[in-house]
Design an enzyme around this catalytic site. Structure first.
Site, short mmCIF file in Angstrom:
data_model
loop_
_atom_site.label_atom_id
_atom_site.label_comp_id
_atom_site.label_asym_id
_atom_site.label_seq_id
_atom_site.Cartn_x
_atom_site.Cartn_y
_atom_site.Cartn_z
N ARG A 98 0.80 -1.22 0.00
CA ARG A 98 0.00 0.00 0.00
C ARG A 98 0.83 1.28 0.00
O ARG A 98 0.57 2.21 -0.76
CB ARG A 98 -0.91 0.07 1.24
CG ARG A 98 -2.22 -0.64 1.07
CD ARG A 98 -2.71 -1.14 2.41
NE ARG A 98 -1.79 -2.15 2.87
CZ ARG A 98 -1.92 -3.44 2.57
NH1 ARG A 98 -2.96 -3.85 1.91
NH2 ARG A 98 -1.02 -4.32 2.96
N THR A 99 1.82 1.34 0.89
CA THR A 99 2.50 2.62 1.05
C THR A 99 3.23 3.00 -0.24
O THR A 99 3.09 4.11 -0.75
CB THR A 99 3.45 2.59 2.26
OG1 THR A 99 2.70 2.15 3.39
CG2 THR A 99 4.01 3.97 2.55
N HIS A 141 5.42 6.17 11.42
CA HIS A 141 4.87 5.98 10.07
C HIS A 141 3.86 7.11 9.82
O HIS A 141 2.66 6.89 9.79
CB HIS A 141 4.21 4.60 9.99
CG HIS A 141 3.87 4.15 8.61
ND1 HIS A 141 3.90 4.97 7.48
CD2 HIS A 141 3.47 2.93 8.15
CE1 HIS A 141 3.54 4.27 6.43
NE2 HIS A 141 3.27 3.03 6.80
N LYS A 143 25.48 -3.13 -1.41
CA LYS A 143 26.95 -3.07 -1.50
C LYS A 143 27.55 -2.33 -0.32
O LYS A 143 28.75 -2.09 -0.26
CB LYS A 143 27.36 -2.34 -2.79
CG LYS A 143 26.83 -2.95 -4.07
CD LYS A 143 27.33 -2.11 -5.25
CE LYS A 143 26.63 -2.48 -6.53
NZ LYS A 143 26.97 -1.53 -7.60
N ARG A 154 11.27 4.14 3.01
CA ARG A 154 10.99 3.18 4.09
C ARG A 154 12.26 2.39 4.38
O ARG A 154 12.95 1.97 3.45
CB ARG A 154 9.88 2.22 3.68
CG ARG A 154 9.74 1.05 4.63
CD ARG A 154 8.52 0.23 4.36
NE ARG A 154 7.31 0.95 4.73
CZ ARG A 154 6.10 0.40 4.75
NH1 ARG A 154 5.95 -0.86 4.43
NH2 ARG A 154 5.05 1.11 5.09
C1 NCD Z 1 2.01 -0.83 8.27
C2 NCD Z 1 3.50 -0.65 8.38
O1 NCD Z 1 4.23 -0.82 7.40
O2 NCD Z 1 3.93 -0.30 9.48
N1 NCD Z 1 1.63 -1.09 6.94
C3 NCD Z 1 1.29 -0.01 6.18
O3 NCD Z 1 2.11 0.77 5.80
N2 NCD Z 1 -0.01 0.16 5.91
C4 NCD Z 1 1.46 -1.83 9.21
C5 NCD Z 1 2.06 -3.21 9.23
O4 NCD Z 1 2.95 -3.53 8.44
O5 NCD Z 1 1.59 -3.99 10.05
#
Ligand code: NCD
Length: 307
Positions: free
Chosen positions: A51-52, A129, A80, A101
């Site tokens: 999703r993100t 997040h 590397k 991320r």
């Molecule tokens: C979350 C995350 O990555 O922290 N997922 C997301 O981005 N919707 C929640 C999760 O991974 O449980």
């Protein structure tokens, strides 16, 4: 250079403006179709995501912009041994904005200090997040019509769940908010979140191991998955993974206008029998996430003087 690493990098007034922009995008998508023409978003994802990453990319495409992407740590020079700072400096030469991320807490902050373009934290380890929280805030606003006077239950892995930490941080800035923290003993909210956020701001909260104990009081129930990738041993994960499974039976005493939320991915925490319940909001969160990310990209590019 303005970056968003933590949800409190945005003031309550800015959150209101972002929600307003997102609602305008929902109503008039055609007005936004060309605004980021010739601009580039780099998505740097050193941890799994559906999703993100895809919502950031869809957001940039819907603004008329382009996307360049690293979709796993193994596929970039991180494999590397390149540092986060060097990667951020490099990508600053190619793109106008970064969404990143990383499995390490603080990585996005390090990237933002080295980059010459805005950096958005798309999740740093078990820490924060903020853009999931933007999705959550718009969902709360659209479902409840308000951001204040709410009792919010947070259930599952409150220790490693970064979405929970950011959501508490955001919601505790609104008036008359109460939290019910539902987790196994081993997965309780870290004391830094309890002391620094809830304690300092005098936010009322209750801790329990029983999902149903406070059910009749809740306006929002935010379920989370047990974060397998942050466990030191598999046995503990296997023991704790199914601690909470929300079923129609467990909702018997819940309010009729309860909002059931989950950042997703869901493993077992919410029975699929609940998906058709009008109180289930988790796929609405997914949709709202894209609009809030569009609003955030626009804001940061404008402030950087790129737009
Ligand atoms: C979350 C995350 O990555 O922290 N997922 C997301 O981005 N919707 C929640 C999760 O991974 O449980």
């Amino acid at each position: 250079m303005r970056s968003v690493i933590d949800i409190v990098d945005l003031s309550v007034e800015e959150l209101r403006e972002l929600m307003q922009t997102a609602c305008d995008i929902i109503e008039h998508p055609e007005r936004y179709r060309e605004v980021c023409r010739h601009k580039k978003l780099a998505t740097l994802f050193f941890e799994p995501s559906t999703r993100t990453r895809l919502s950031f990319e869809a957001a940039m495409y819907e603004l008329g912009g382009n996307v360049i992407s690293v979709s796993s740590a193994g596929a970039s020079s991180a494999a590397k041994g390149e540092s986060v700072a060097d990667t951020a400096k490099t990508v600053s030469c190619y793109a106008d904005i970064i969404a990143m991320r990383h499995p390490k807490e603080g990585a996005a902050l390090v990237a933002s200090r080295a980059a010459t373009i805005p950096v958005i934290n798309a999740g740093d380890g078990g820490h924060n997040h903020p853009t999931q929280t933007l999705a959550d805030l718009l969902t709360i606003y659209r479902e409840k019509g308000r951001m204040d006077h709410l009792t919010i239950g947070l259930c599952g892995d409150l220790k490693f769940g970064r979405t929970v930490h950011s959501l508490i941080n955001a919601m505790s800035r609104y008036e008359d908010i109460r939290f019910v923290l539902i987790s196994p003993e081993e997965l309780k909210l870290p004391s830094y979140v309890k002391k620094d956020l809830l304690g300092r701001r005098r936010i009322p909260y209750w801790q329990t191991t029983a999902l149903e104990e406070f059910m009749p009081e809740l306006d929002i129930l935010y379920m989370t998955r047990v974060q397998r990738e942050r466990f030191f041993n598999e046995e503990d994960y296997l023991r704790l993974k199914d601690s909470y499974i929300l079923t129609p039976q467990k909702l018997k005493t819940a309010k009729e206008d309860l909002a059931i939320m989950h950042p997703l991915p869901r493993v077992n925490e919410i029975s699929i029998a609940i998906d058709d319940d009008p109180r289930a909001c988790y796929f609405k969160q997914v949709a709202n996430g894209k609009y809030m990310r569009m609003a955030l990209i626009l804001k940061l590019l404008k402030e950087a003087g790129t737009l």
